[in-house]
Design an enzyme around this catalytic site. Sequence first.
Site: not given
Length: 226
Positions: A9, A11, A171
Site C-alpha cells: 500500500d 498512504d 496499514d
Amino acid sequence: MQPRLVIFDVDGTLSDSQGHILAAMADAFAVVDAPLPPREVVLSIVGLSLEVAIPRLAPALTPEQHAAMVAGYRAGFRSRREAGGVAATPLYPGIREAVEVLAAQEHTVLGIATGKSMRGLEALLDGQGLRHHFFTLQVADHHPSKPHPSMLLTAMSETGIGPERSVMIGDTSFDMDMARAAGMPGIAVGWGYHPATELGSAIRHVATAAELPGAVDAVLEREATA
C-alpha cells in the site's frame, strides 16, 4: 528460489500523506460548505477510492455534491503536491531501505496496490526515486475500491505469481480484507492510519520498517523452502 510477489500500500505504509489528505479533504468539504469531520474520522477512510470514501464521510449529501467534493479534493491535493514536492509526503523511517533490500532479491517482485490515482502515485514514486523498484502498479483509476481484490488479482496476473507466493503489506483494514479476498496473507504495519485492533486479519504485524524483509521471509518461508 521460486519467485514471490510483495505488494505495498502507499498512504500510511510507504509515505505519510496525512497532511495533504486532511488539507485536501477540508477543500472538498468547503466546496459544498459542509463541516469537516474530525481528523480521526477522515483518516479512517484512507485507502478507499475517493468515490467511496467521500460518501462515507458525508452520507447526507447528494451524489452531485459528492462529485463536486471529489473534484475539490483532487484539485487541492494536486496543488499542494506541486507546491510542496516530496518533502510534504515523506517516506516513513526505514521504508526506503526495506524496499531496497527486497528489490535486490532476485526472487522477489515488488508491486503497489493503492487508492491513489496513477498520476499521484507516479509523482510520489518518481519524486522519491523508487519507481524502478516496482514492477506492477495497481491504482484506483483502473479498479473498484479496496477491499475488492481486483488490484491484487491483476498484480498476480501481470507477474504470473499466485497467492501462495504473494503477500500484501498495508496499514488499514481495507488492505488486510483485500488480501484475504484475494487469497493471500497480509502483513500489517504499525505506523499507519488504522489502529492495530482493526487489523486482526493480518497474519503478521510489524512495528518498524526494518522488520519487513524478515516478516516477508517468515510469512512465505514454507513455500520458499518447499
